[in-house]
Design an enzyme around this catalytic site. Structure first.
Site, PDB file in Angstrom:
ATOM      1  CD  GLU A 134     -27.157   8.220   8.127  1.00 31.18           C
ATOM      2  OE1 GLU A 134     -27.439   9.326   8.627  1.00 31.18           O
ATOM      3  OE2 GLU A 134     -26.747   7.258   8.781  1.00 31.18           O
ATOM      4  CB  SER A 394      21.393 -22.806 -23.610  1.00 29.28           C
ATOM      5  OG  SER A 394      22.408 -23.690 -23.184  1.00 29.28           O
TER       6      SER A 394
END
Length: 740
Positions: A134, A394
């Site tokens: 590019e 518990s």
């Protein structure tokens, strides 16, 4: 001349002599302008008039040029500032502690645009191909490359079609920031102006990052990260040559090369990039041939959704932040989510699973699985069960025992009775409806016996337990208008999984917790919170380490506790080693009972599997703190050999219960250590009681009281201290003093 004047006047009746003279003068001037003087010489003033005409032409041209410049400048000014803020807007991304993507959220208009850092997160091969294809002189030009523009024009003229574009990366970025549908000279000029502005305002790295963020890839995908994740299923940090060339080719015509619609067109474009790179001598022909043999993807993959509940919470809490960094570990999160989903499916319909992992040292949340499947509506997948208020069963028992160890009236090897007992109208029973008789305290905790826990809670105090847990970061929720009672020891209170994880991490930290943190911040202002004394915390952890593990699991590797809420609605398991704490919840999000859902069989196997999938060997728990009493029952001080409930301490004879006469409860003791240890010793004086009597400071036995019922002790460091004296019958007296 004097004779001619009358003739002239007479031959021109009606006109004045002055007017006729003016006409003759103009004619004479015209004659000179055409042919000069009669002798062929140019009269003085001829060059000056020609210069004036040239000057007027030049002036007109200069004026027109200046006017054009002014108009151009006005046009540039009319463009306004660059829309940088709009262009920098990205999808909100949630990343883990190492920067790995957990989840991304689409922008308001539905686009996926992820922030890009080319140096850190983009494969150099891709950047090399992009610039070679590019903009070869990207780092040399100032936004516009005249050579590229000229080359593109020549190629267009000679070949009849566009071979290579003349736009630079910066010009393409300008077009992306201000998109124009029509391609024209005006649009190109606008790109050039904007490109120059970009180069003046941003660095090359910033321009490249912004371009890689905005580059279109078809549909609602923008930027290389979004495209790489959607098409290749991975971040663009490591790309093959074929993948890099494909990502370079797609933005040239993103809609006609979409991989999910036109994969063949995308392949042709990729191969064209490879051929060009061979021509440019960027890659070898052999590498290009191998890359061309790689098929292109034909389906679009979904964006990652890791830790969705934690991500949703972070997004709702933190506004206007493009990247939110969590303390989670993506690798750990990735293995625990399938574990929760698979186990929930195996356990039955409508079952969900919650898992949270906490680093003991820092208090950072390393993983949070809020449900079995975020997208499963039948399991209420979007409900975060790690933050849901549930009955803990518990799981609070270890803290009851911890306070009992801290107070010094019981030891892990003390004996305690597991037999029917009644507290007013409340008569606790064990889960299996049986009683074990007299058992060691540590076994009572390991077997999760209910009666011993409630008996100890009665001695410790329910309000004190609730206060201590809240002080350590456990936000307990009681039913409306109810005070803490004995039932909270068996689950009669509301708590979240993340709070349980924080409390249990305090046992691994020898008595202090750190508030949990899930969002990474530059400054950490969290302070440790007190849970238990060091000795008591170590004793609890050491007891839980001996709890029998699930089938096929290693012994003495993980300290853990299970719990089952009333009606089989919640199954819990919380465990820790020296590195991290993991908490697991199993149940139905709607609170409906699940017959047979028990913590030991439903949640504990998930807990141990989670530790195994963490990929790290268990780290041993800390060594016993200094002053810890490690002894068998036979070698314990007489008062600690057997726990006696409060009712059994009432005397029937003439003896008096022990009473600490000095120091008084609530007093402040000034200690001067400058003169040495002996001078700083503090006397403890006791009245009554049956010898031998044992003195404990903060739960640690310091020895026996002598026959004079007094003893000198080395006072602990500054702060509050608990002094307890226990006589031979188990009667005790306790005072709390402040050392300063």
């Amino acid at each position: 001349m004097s004779e001619a004047e009358p003739h002239i006047q007479s031959s021109c009746p009606g006109k004045s002599a002055k007017r006729v003279f003016a006409q003759m003068t103009r004619a004479s001037t015209a004659t000179r302008a055409v042919g000069g003087d009669v002798d062929g010489r140019v009269k003085p003033g001829h060059d000056g008039r020609r210069g004036q005409r040239a000057f007027r032409i030049l002036s007109a041209c200069a004026f027109a040029f200046i006017l054009t410049i002014c108009a151009f400048v006005a046009w540039v000014i009319s463009l306004g500032p660059l829309p940088l803020d709009e262009s920098r807007a990205v999808s909100t991304t949630i990343v883990d502690r190492n920067g790995k993507l957990l989840r991304a959220y689409a922008m308001a208009d539905g686009r996926w645009r992820l922030p890009v850092d080319a140096k850190a997160n983009i494969d150099p091969t891709y950047v090399k191909l992009l610039l070679a294809y590019e903009d070869q002189r990207f780092y040399a030009h100032d936004g516009v490359d005249p050579l590229a523009l000229g080359r593109a024009a020549i190629q267009l003229a000679t070949r009849g079609h566009i071979v290579s574009g003349g736009s630079t990366i910066t010009m393409q970025l300008a077009r992306l920031m201000e998109p124009r549908r029509q391609r024209s000279l005006y649009a190109k000029l606008r790109q050039i102006v904007r490109a120059i502005e970009l180069e003046r305002g941003l660095s090359k790295e910033q321009i490249l990052d912004l371009y890689l963020t905005l580059a279109p890839y078809g549909g609602n995908l923008e930027g290389i990260r979004a495209a790489s994740i959607a098409y290749l299923g991975k971040e663009p940090k490591r790309l093959s040559l074929a993948e890099a060339a494909l990502l370079v080719a797609l933005p040239q015509s993103p809609e006609t090369r979409r991989l999910d619609r036109y994969p063949e067109a995308a392949r042709i474009a990729r191969d064209r990039v490879l051929d060009r790179m061979v021509e440019e001598h960027q890659i070898s022909a052999d590498d290009a041939r191998q890359a061309k043999a790689v098929p292109v993807p034909k389906l679009r993959k979904p964006m990652p959704v890791l830790a969705p509940h934690a991500s949703d919470t972070a997004l709702a809490t933190i506004k206007d932040t493009p990247v939110i960094k969590l303390t989670l570990d993506a690798n750990l999160q990735k293995v625990l989510e399938p574990l929760a989903r698979d186990r929930a499916i195996a356990l039955g319909a409508n079952i969900s699973v919650g898992i949270i992992v906490v680093d003991n040292e820092s208090g950072d949340v390393l993983a949070r699985v809020g449900s079995a499947d975020y997208f499963d509506e039948s399991r209420a997948g979007q409900v975060d069960m790690t933050r849901a208020l549930r009955s803990p069963g518990s799981t609070l028992k270890p803290f009851i025992y911890g306070l009992a160890f801290e107070d010094g009236f019981v030891h892990p090897d003390s004996l305690i009775d597991d037999r029917p007992v009644r507290f007013g109208s409340y008569a606790p029973e064990n889960f299996d409806m049986t009683f074990q008789g007299t058992v060691p305290v540590k076994k009572a905790l390991q077997l999760s016996l209910n009666v011993p826990a409630i008996v100890l809670l009665d001695r410790v105090g329910s309000s004190r337990l609730a206060s201590r847990l809240r002080q350590a970061g456990g936000n307990l929720v009681l039913p409306k208008d109810e005070a803490p009672g004995l039932a909270m020891g068996l689950g009669g209170v509301g708590v979240t999984l993340q709070d349980l994880a924080q409390l249990y991490s305090g046992l691994a930290r020898l008595g202090t917790t750190r508030p949990l943190r899930e969002v990474m911040t530059d400054r950490d202002a969290r302070e440790p919170l007190r849970l238990l004394d060091q000795v008591a915390a170590w004793q609890v952890g050491n007891v839980l380490l001996g709890t029998p593990p699930p089938e096929n699991a290693a012994h003495n590797r993980i300290a853990f506790k299970t719990g089952t809420s009333y009606g089989y609605r919640d199954a819990w398991s919380v465990g820790f080693d020296g590195r991290m704490t993991i908490a697991v919840w199993v149940g139905r999000p709607d609170g409906a009972p699940v017959p047979g859902l028990i913590g030991r069989t439903a949640a504990a196997p998930i807990l141990f599997d989670a530790f195994a999938r963490s990929g790290k060997l268990p780290v041993p728990l800390p060594k016993p703190p200094k002053g810890t009493l490690v002894a068998s029952n036979a070698k314990l001080p007489l008062p600690l050999r057997r726990f006696r409930p409060v009712g059994e301490l009432v005397r029937t004879g003439g003896e008096q219960a022990p009473h600490i006469q000095f120091p008084l409860n609530g007093s402040r003791i000034d200690v001067d250590r400058s003169a040495g240890v002996e001078a700083a010793a503090m006397p403890v004086k006791v009245a009554g009681g049956v010898l031998p009597m044992t003195i404990l400071v903060n739960g640690t036995a310091l020895g026996e009281i002598d026959g004079r019922r007094q003893r000198l002790i080395d006072p602990p460091g500054p702060g509050f201290a608990r002094l307890t004296v226990i006589d031979a019958t188990g009667a005790a007296d306790t005072v709390v003093i402040r050392i300063q």
